[in-house]
Design a protein around this motif. Structure first.
Motif, PDB file in Angstrom:
ATOM      1  N   ALA A 111       9.358  -2.930  11.637  1.00 24.85           N
ATOM      2  CA  ALA A 111      10.126  -4.138  11.335  1.00 24.85           C
ATOM      3  C   ALA A 111       9.178  -5.281  10.994  1.00 24.85           C
ATOM      4  O   ALA A 111       8.011  -5.278  11.393  1.00 24.85           O
ATOM      5  CB  ALA A 111      11.002  -4.516  12.525  1.00 24.85           C
ATOM      6  N   GLY A 112       9.683  -6.275  10.253  1.00 26.78           N
ATOM      7  CA  GLY A 112       8.869  -7.437   9.939  1.00 26.78           C
ATOM      8  C   GLY A 112       9.359  -8.175   8.721  1.00 26.78           C
ATOM      9  O   GLY A 112      10.336  -7.776   8.070  1.00 26.78           O
ATOM     10  N   TYR A 113       8.669  -9.249   8.394  1.00 30.22           N
ATOM     11  CA  TYR A 113       8.945 -10.034   7.192  1.00 30.22           C
ATOM     12  C   TYR A 113       8.741  -9.125   5.982  1.00 30.22           C
ATOM     13  O   TYR A 113       7.801  -8.338   5.931  1.00 30.22           O
ATOM     14  CB  TYR A 113       8.003 -11.235   7.174  1.00 30.22           C
ATOM     15  CG  TYR A 113       8.036 -12.094   5.938  1.00 30.22           C
ATOM     16  CD1 TYR A 113       9.234 -12.416   5.293  1.00 30.22           C
ATOM     17  CD2 TYR A 113       6.855 -12.616   5.415  1.00 30.22           C
ATOM     18  CE1 TYR A 113       9.249 -13.217   4.171  1.00 30.22           C
ATOM     19  CE2 TYR A 113       6.854 -13.426   4.300  1.00 30.22           C
ATOM     20  CZ  TYR A 113       8.057 -13.727   3.677  1.00 30.22           C
ATOM     21  OH  TYR A 113       8.068 -14.517   2.556  1.00 30.22           O
ATOM     22  N   GLU A 114       9.611  -9.227   4.994  1.00 31.22           N
ATOM     23  CA  GLU A 114       9.626  -8.286   3.882  1.00 31.22           C
ATOM     24  C   GLU A 114       8.293  -8.217   3.135  1.00 31.22           C
ATOM     25  O   GLU A 114       7.891  -7.138   2.656  1.00 31.22           O
ATOM     26  CB  GLU A 114      10.765  -8.630   2.913  1.00 31.22           C
ATOM     27  CG  GLU A 114      10.727 -10.043   2.370  1.00 31.22           C
ATOM     28  CD  GLU A 114      12.004 -10.406   1.617  1.00 31.22           C
ATOM     29  OE1 GLU A 114      12.969  -9.619   1.668  1.00 31.22           O
ATOM     30  OE2 GLU A 114      12.038 -11.489   0.992  1.00 31.22           O
ATOM     31  N   VAL A 115       7.567  -9.325   3.043  1.00 41.82           N
ATOM     32  CA  VAL A 115       6.265  -9.320   2.364  1.00 41.82           C
ATOM     33  C   VAL A 115       5.269  -8.440   3.114  1.00 41.82           C
ATOM     34  O   VAL A 115       4.512  -7.677   2.507  1.00 41.82           O
ATOM     35  CB  VAL A 115       5.710 -10.757   2.237  1.00 41.82           C
ATOM     36  CG1 VAL A 115       4.276 -10.741   1.711  1.00 41.82           C
ATOM     37  CG2 VAL A 115       6.600 -11.579   1.303  1.00 41.82           C
ATOM     38  N   TYR A 116       5.283  -8.519   4.444  1.00 42.85           N
ATOM     39  CA  TYR A 116       4.351  -7.709   5.239  1.00 42.85           C
ATOM     40  C   TYR A 116       4.760  -6.238   5.252  1.00 42.85           C
ATOM     41  O   TYR A 116       3.904  -5.352   5.255  1.00 42.85           O
ATOM     42  CB  TYR A 116       4.268  -8.251   6.671  1.00 42.85           C
ATOM     43  CG  TYR A 116       3.957  -9.721   6.735  1.00 42.85           C
ATOM     44  CD1 TYR A 116       3.147 -10.323   5.781  1.00 42.85           C
ATOM     45  CD2 TYR A 116       4.495 -10.536   7.738  1.00 42.85           C
ATOM     46  CE1 TYR A 116       2.868 -11.678   5.811  1.00 42.85           C
ATOM     47  CE2 TYR A 116       4.212 -11.893   7.785  1.00 42.85           C
ATOM     48  CZ  TYR A 116       3.410 -12.462   6.820  1.00 42.85           C
ATOM     49  OH  TYR A 116       3.139 -13.801   6.868  1.00 42.85           O
ATOM     50  N   ILE A 117       6.055  -5.993   5.237  1.00 43.92           N
ATOM     51  CA  ILE A 117       6.536  -4.609   5.156  1.00 43.92           C
ATOM     52  C   ILE A 117       6.019  -3.961   3.878  1.00 43.92           C
ATOM     53  O   ILE A 117       5.558  -2.802   3.881  1.00 43.92           O
ATOM     54  CB  ILE A 117       8.081  -4.559   5.188  1.00 43.92           C
ATOM     55  CG1 ILE A 117       8.613  -4.910   6.578  1.00 43.92           C
ATOM     56  CG2 ILE A 117       8.583  -3.191   4.745  1.00 43.92           C
ATOM     57  CD1 ILE A 117       8.343  -3.882   7.649  1.00 43.92           C
ATOM     58  N   ASN A 118       6.056  -4.694   2.773  1.00 41.79           N
ATOM     59  CA  ASN A 118       5.612  -4.147   1.492  1.00 41.79           C
ATOM     60  C   ASN A 118       4.119  -3.830   1.481  1.00 41.79           C
ATOM     61  O   ASN A 118       3.665  -2.981   0.703  1.00 41.79           O
ATOM     62  CB  ASN A 118       5.950  -5.118   0.360  1.00 41.79           C
ATOM     63  CG  ASN A 118       7.436  -5.196   0.082  1.00 41.79           C
ATOM     64  OD1 ASN A 118       8.176  -4.256   0.362  1.00 41.79           O
ATOM     65  ND2 ASN A 118       7.894  -6.323  -0.447  1.00 41.79           N
ATOM     66  N   LEU A 119       3.344  -4.498   2.346  1.00 43.34           N
ATOM     67  CA  LEU A 119       1.901  -4.247   2.410  1.00 43.34           C
ATOM     68  C   LEU A 119       1.580  -2.893   3.031  1.00 43.34           C
ATOM     69  O   LEU A 119       0.529  -2.314   2.752  1.00 43.34           O
ATOM     70  CB  LEU A 119       1.205  -5.359   3.203  1.00 43.34           C
ATOM     71  CG  LEU A 119       1.173  -6.750   2.559  1.00 43.34           C
ATOM     72  CD1 LEU A 119       0.602  -7.772   3.529  1.00 43.34           C
ATOM     73  CD2 LEU A 119       0.356  -6.733   1.273  1.00 43.34           C
ATOM     74  N   VAL A 120       2.457  -2.396   3.890  1.00 45.09           N
ATOM     75  CA  VAL A 120       2.154  -1.145   4.608  1.00 45.09           C
ATOM     76  C   VAL A 120       3.103   0.000   4.259  1.00 45.09           C
ATOM     77  O   VAL A 120       2.834   1.155   4.608  1.00 45.09           O
ATOM     78  CB  VAL A 120       2.191  -1.372   6.143  1.00 45.09           C
ATOM     79  CG1 VAL A 120       1.224  -2.478   6.552  1.00 45.09           C
ATOM     80  CG2 VAL A 120       3.605  -1.689   6.640  1.00 45.09           C
ATOM     81  N   LYS A 121       4.184  -0.296   3.576  1.00 44.31           N
ATOM     82  CA  LYS A 121       5.267   0.671   3.386  1.00 44.31           C
ATOM     83  C   LYS A 121       4.799   1.986   2.770  1.00 44.31           C
ATOM     84  O   LYS A 121       5.200   3.071   3.209  1.00 44.31           O
ATOM     85  CB  LYS A 121       6.354   0.040   2.524  1.00 44.31           C
ATOM     86  CG  LYS A 121       7.686   0.773   2.556  1.00 44.31           C
ATOM     87  CD  LYS A 121       8.766  -0.069   1.882  1.00 44.31           C
ATOM     88  CE  LYS A 121      10.128   0.564   2.073  1.00 44.31           C
ATOM     89  NZ  LYS A 121      11.207  -0.280   1.487  1.00 44.31           N
ATOM     90  N   ASP A 122       3.944   1.916   1.749  1.00 45.20           N
ATOM     91  CA  ASP A 122       3.520   3.125   1.042  1.00 45.20           C
ATOM     92  C   ASP A 122       2.680   4.051   1.915  1.00 45.20           C
ATOM     93  O   ASP A 122       2.537   5.241   1.617  1.00 45.20           O
ATOM     94  CB  ASP A 122       2.737   2.758  -0.212  1.00 45.20           C
ATOM     95  CG  ASP A 122       3.607   2.104  -1.276  1.00 45.20           C
ATOM     96  OD1 ASP A 122       4.849   2.233  -1.176  1.00 45.20           O
ATOM     97  OD2 ASP A 122       3.060   1.464  -2.193  1.00 45.20           O
ATOM     98  N   HIS A 123       2.093   3.500   2.987  1.00 43.01           N
ATOM     99  CA  HIS A 123       1.229   4.305   3.854  1.00 43.01           C
ATOM    100  C   HIS A 123       2.024   5.073   4.914  1.00 43.01           C
ATOM    101  O   HIS A 123       1.458   5.934   5.595  1.00 43.01           O
ATOM    102  CB  HIS A 123       0.203   3.404   4.551  1.00 43.01           C
ATOM    103  CG  HIS A 123      -0.749   2.746   3.605  1.00 43.01           C
ATOM    104  ND1 HIS A 123      -1.873   3.379   3.118  1.00 43.01           N
ATOM    105  CD2 HIS A 123      -0.740   1.505   3.036  1.00 43.01           C
ATOM    106  CE1 HIS A 123      -2.518   2.568   2.296  1.00 43.01           C
ATOM    107  NE2 HIS A 123      -1.857   1.429   2.237  1.00 43.01           N
ATOM    108  N   PHE A 124       3.301   4.763   5.053  1.00 44.66           N
ATOM    109  CA  PHE A 124       4.101   5.399   6.110  1.00 44.66           C
ATOM    110  C   PHE A 124       5.436   5.904   5.565  1.00 44.66           C
ATOM    111  O   PHE A 124       6.501   5.420   5.943  1.00 44.66           O
ATOM    112  CB  PHE A 124       4.320   4.408   7.260  1.00 44.66           C
ATOM    113  CG  PHE A 124       3.046   3.926   7.877  1.00 44.66           C
ATOM    114  CD1 PHE A 124       2.352   4.710   8.781  1.00 44.66           C
ATOM    115  CD2 PHE A 124       2.523   2.687   7.526  1.00 44.66           C
ATOM    116  CE1 PHE A 124       1.158   4.284   9.339  1.00 44.66           C
ATOM    117  CE2 PHE A 124       1.326   2.242   8.070  1.00 44.66           C
ATOM    118  CZ  PHE A 124       0.639   3.049   8.977  1.00 44.66           C
TER     119      PHE A 124
END
Length: 259
Positions: free
Chosen positions: A37-50
């Motif tokens: 969970a988190g602010y959408e900008v930070y989610i986009n920073l890690v999303k592809d890795h998980f």
């Protein structure tokens, strides 16, 4: 009260967003969790890795809603990691998570540290924070400007190195200028300063300049500013100019020599 089926919420700092700067402890938590969970900008920073993870996000200004969504998911028995930029306890969300968690008794909360911009930015500039320093945000969304101004005045009068977060935005274009005008009451115009923009991201920029030059710099909320103390200097090194604040070891040696 919400029904608790058992679950956990880990609040974790992911640093600047550069994947290699995420600590091993945080990385492991992200690997084993059910939901991020988190602010959408930070989610986009890690999303592809998980891939395969469940993601919960909200836009800016929806912080309380974001915390509640994460706690609700944890209360359903899920293992949730709530990510923040930098460190979760430095202008991060760990405090609000604890406040909202009163509605979710039984959810276990853990906080994992990350690399805040004061540290990652300092490393890029050289070593400006070797001695005592203060961290002050220029955002007045939650702190009145009058209180921010007083903190700037007192920190500069105490000759602390100062780190400024959120120095400027579209709605606060003159706040850095106002801050520098306050600092200049106690500090000289040629006081060594520096700033780092987009730390660990595309467009990273690092610059050393004087306090007078800083007052007219065009920066943004993705920039972290560093103001030196009276001992801070600019050193020429093999890889360019570096901003350095001596700890005072030479004085300790002199004192030993005198004994």
């Amino acid at each position: 009260m919400n029904e608790i089926k058992g679950g956990s919420l880990t609040v974790a700092g992911i640093g600047s967003g550069k994947f290699s700067q995420i600590t091993g402890e945080v990385l492991e938590a992200l690997k084993i969790c059910d939901c991020i969970a988190g602010y959408e900008v930070y989610i986009n920073l890690v999303k592809d890795h998980f891939p395969g993870k469940e993601f919960l996000s909200t836009p800016m200004r929806k912080e309380e809603e974001r915390c509640r969504l994460a706690l609700e998911k944890a209360s359903q028995g899920k293992n949730v990691v709530f990510i923040c930029s930098g460190d979760a306890g430095v202008y991060g969300m760990s405090g609000l998570i604890y406040e909202v968690s009163k509605e979710f008794p039984g959810v276990q909360i853990n906080v994992l540290p990350g690399i805040t911009a004061a540290l990652s930015g300092s490393a890029l500039l050289g070593a400006p924070l070797i001695h005592d320093f203060a961290v002050i945000s220029l955002s007045d969304l939650m702190t009145p400007w009058e209180k921010i101004a007083k903190r700037l005045e007192y920190a500069s009068a105490a000759d602390l190195c100062i780190v400024l977060y959120n120095p400027m935005s579209h709605k606060r274009k003159d706040y850095l200028l106002k801050a520098c005008q306050i600092l200049l009451k106690n500090l000289p115009e040629d006081r060594p300063c520096g700033y780092v923009r987009n730390i660990g991201r595309e467009g990273e920029e690092c610059k050393i300049l004087t306090l007078k030059e800083l007052s007219t710099a065009e920066l943004d909320m993705f920039t972290t500013v560093f103001i030196g103390n009276e001992s801070t200097k600019v050193l020429e090194t093999a890889n360019g100019k570096k901003l350095v604040t001596p700890r005072g070891y030479q004085f300790e040696k002199s004192a030993l020599d005198d004994k």
